[in-house]
Design a protein around this motif. Sequence first.
Motif, PDB file in Angstrom:
ATOM      1  N   GLN A 283      -9.632   2.957   2.069  1.00 56.54           N
ATOM      2  CA  GLN A 283      -9.017   2.352   1.186  1.00 56.54           C
ATOM      3  C   GLN A 283      -9.625   2.836  -0.338  1.00 56.54           C
ATOM      4  O   GLN A 283      -9.203   2.783  -1.419  1.00 56.54           O
ATOM      5  CB  GLN A 283      -9.437   0.840   1.061  1.00 56.54           C
TER       6      GLN A 283
ATOM      7  N   MET B 240      -0.964  -2.252  -0.608  1.00 53.80           N
ATOM      8  CA  MET B 240      -1.850  -2.132  -1.974  1.00 53.80           C
ATOM      9  C   MET B 240      -1.007  -1.554  -3.051  1.00 53.80           C
ATOM     10  O   MET B 240      -1.060  -2.253  -4.294  1.00 53.80           O
ATOM     11  CB  MET B 240      -2.994  -1.309  -1.804  1.00 53.80           C
ATOM     12  N   LEU B 241      -0.419  -0.716  -2.910  1.00 55.11           N
ATOM     13  CA  LEU B 241       0.535   0.175  -4.286  1.00 55.11           C
ATOM     14  C   LEU B 241       1.505  -0.879  -4.490  1.00 55.11           C
ATOM     15  O   LEU B 241       1.910  -1.035  -5.682  1.00 55.11           O
ATOM     16  CB  LEU B 241       1.025   1.364  -3.704  1.00 55.11           C
TER      17      LEU B 241
ATOM     18  N   ARG C 175      -7.767   2.453  -3.187  1.00 58.56           N
ATOM     19  CA  ARG C 175      -7.002   1.239  -3.242  1.00 58.56           C
ATOM     20  C   ARG C 175      -5.823   1.426  -4.177  1.00 58.56           C
ATOM     21  O   ARG C 175      -4.894   2.286  -3.520  1.00 58.56           O
ATOM     22  CB  ARG C 175      -7.864   0.035  -3.861  1.00 58.56           C
ATOM     23  N   GLU C 176      -5.209   0.678  -4.975  1.00 62.67           N
ATOM     24  CA  GLU C 176      -3.892   0.518  -5.289  1.00 62.67           C
ATOM     25  C   GLU C 176      -3.925   1.781  -6.766  1.00 62.67           C
ATOM     26  O   GLU C 176      -2.806   1.826  -7.484  1.00 62.67           O
ATOM     27  CB  GLU C 176      -3.619  -0.748  -5.946  1.00 62.67           C
ATOM     28  N   ARG C 177      -4.864   2.191  -7.085  1.00 60.66           N
ATOM     29  CA  ARG C 177      -4.955   3.238  -8.190  1.00 60.66           C
ATOM     30  C   ARG C 177      -4.885   4.646  -7.836  1.00 60.66           C
ATOM     31  O   ARG C 177      -5.548   5.218  -6.841  1.00 60.66           O
ATOM     32  CB  ARG C 177      -6.329   3.049  -8.861  1.00 60.66           C
TER      33      ARG C 177
ATOM     34  N   ALA D 111       1.557  -4.045  -4.745  1.00 63.49           N
ATOM     35  CA  ALA D 111       1.178  -5.055  -5.290  1.00 63.49           C
ATOM     36  C   ALA D 111       1.220  -4.905  -6.968  1.00 63.49           C
ATOM     37  O   ALA D 111       0.795  -5.774  -7.726  1.00 63.49           O
ATOM     38  CB  ALA D 111      -0.380  -5.492  -5.081  1.00 63.49           C
ATOM     39  N   VAL D 112       1.310  -3.408  -7.361  1.00 62.24           N
ATOM     40  CA  VAL D 112       1.249  -3.307  -8.897  1.00 62.24           C
ATOM     41  C   VAL D 112       2.588  -3.312  -9.330  1.00 62.24           C
ATOM     42  O   VAL D 112       3.410  -2.607  -8.922  1.00 62.24           O
ATOM     43  CB  VAL D 112       0.482  -1.955  -8.870  1.00 62.24           C
TER      44      VAL D 112
ATOM     45  N   ARG E 135       7.646  -1.596 -12.722  1.00 64.86           N
ATOM     46  CA  ARG E 135       8.585  -1.803 -11.552  1.00 64.86           C
ATOM     47  C   ARG E 135       9.906  -2.158 -11.953  1.00 64.86           C
ATOM     48  O   ARG E 135      10.027  -2.804 -13.103  1.00 64.86           O
ATOM     49  CB  ARG E 135       7.858  -2.898 -10.741  1.00 64.86           C
TER      50      ARG E 135
ATOM     51  N   LEU F   1      -1.700   1.265   2.805  1.00 67.35           N
ATOM     52  CA  LEU F   1      -1.738   1.596   1.563  1.00 67.35           C
ATOM     53  C   LEU F   1      -0.722   1.255   0.908  1.00 67.35           C
ATOM     54  O   LEU F   1      -0.699   1.082  -0.406  1.00 67.35           O
ATOM     55  CB  LEU F   1      -1.765   3.291   1.484  1.00 67.35           C
TER      56      LEU F   1
ATOM     57  N   THR G 240       6.248   6.181  -4.180  1.00 70.75           N
ATOM     58  CA  THR G 240       4.557   6.032  -3.934  1.00 70.75           C
ATOM     59  C   THR G 240       3.978   4.952  -4.656  1.00 70.75           C
ATOM     60  O   THR G 240       3.499   4.059  -4.375  1.00 70.75           O
ATOM     61  CB  THR G 240       3.940   7.158  -4.402  1.00 70.75           C
TER      62      THR G 240
ATOM     63  N   GLY H 111       5.300   1.487  -3.377  1.00 66.11           N
ATOM     64  CA  GLY H 111       4.734   1.219  -1.942  1.00 66.11           C
ATOM     65  C   GLY H 111       5.886   1.201  -1.246  1.00 66.11           C
ATOM     66  O   GLY H 111       5.995   0.434  -0.212  1.00 66.11           O
TER      67      GLY H 111
END
Length: 188
Positions: free
Chosen positions: A136, A28-29, A163-165, A31-32, A62, A25, A116, A119
């Motif tokens: 996921q 995935m997070l 997923r990443e949302r 990557a945003v 970020r 998890l 969070t 990630g």
Amino acid sequence: MRACLLLTALLALPAAAADLDLPALMGMLAAVTAAKQSFVENKRSALLSAPLVLKGTLAYVRPDRLEKHVLSPYEENTVIAGDAVSIENRSLKQKRYFSLSSSSAAMALIEGLRATLAGDAPALERHYAIRLEGSQDAWLMTLTPRDEKLAALVTRIRIAGARERLKRIEVDESSGDQSAMLIGPEAP
């Protein structure tokens, strides 16, 4: 024999697909790098005769910028960048500024959200005990504060997503007050 092997393989797939661990998890997070979504937040408080419903947009950039722009029922912009917090209420024509470092509980609350979104599992685990369940495509992470000062304000945070949302954030306060925020296109 071949049918038995095929059946065994098919039965194993849903179990493997359903499991989601924290490193996956967080990957995935992480990557945003930036996101912007609409939200609807329902706040329930013993001080209010009815829930307060806020609507607006949320933004994340970020590594540490969070923005919450309330558009209804009043206009208010909150920007957190690094240690600095600014809140501008256009309806009341007020501007406030403060530093997160002035409150360890506020810092831990915000760092939990930023960790969070980034990630960053080690940062998240510094402030919270984490329980993750789901897959996921539909996961739920429950955060329980480790710090006594934060626990005096917040008993639990539940973050649901796909997923990443992030799709929903629920905060249960020690006072009994609660907020539930729907994020994204699903927000009415």
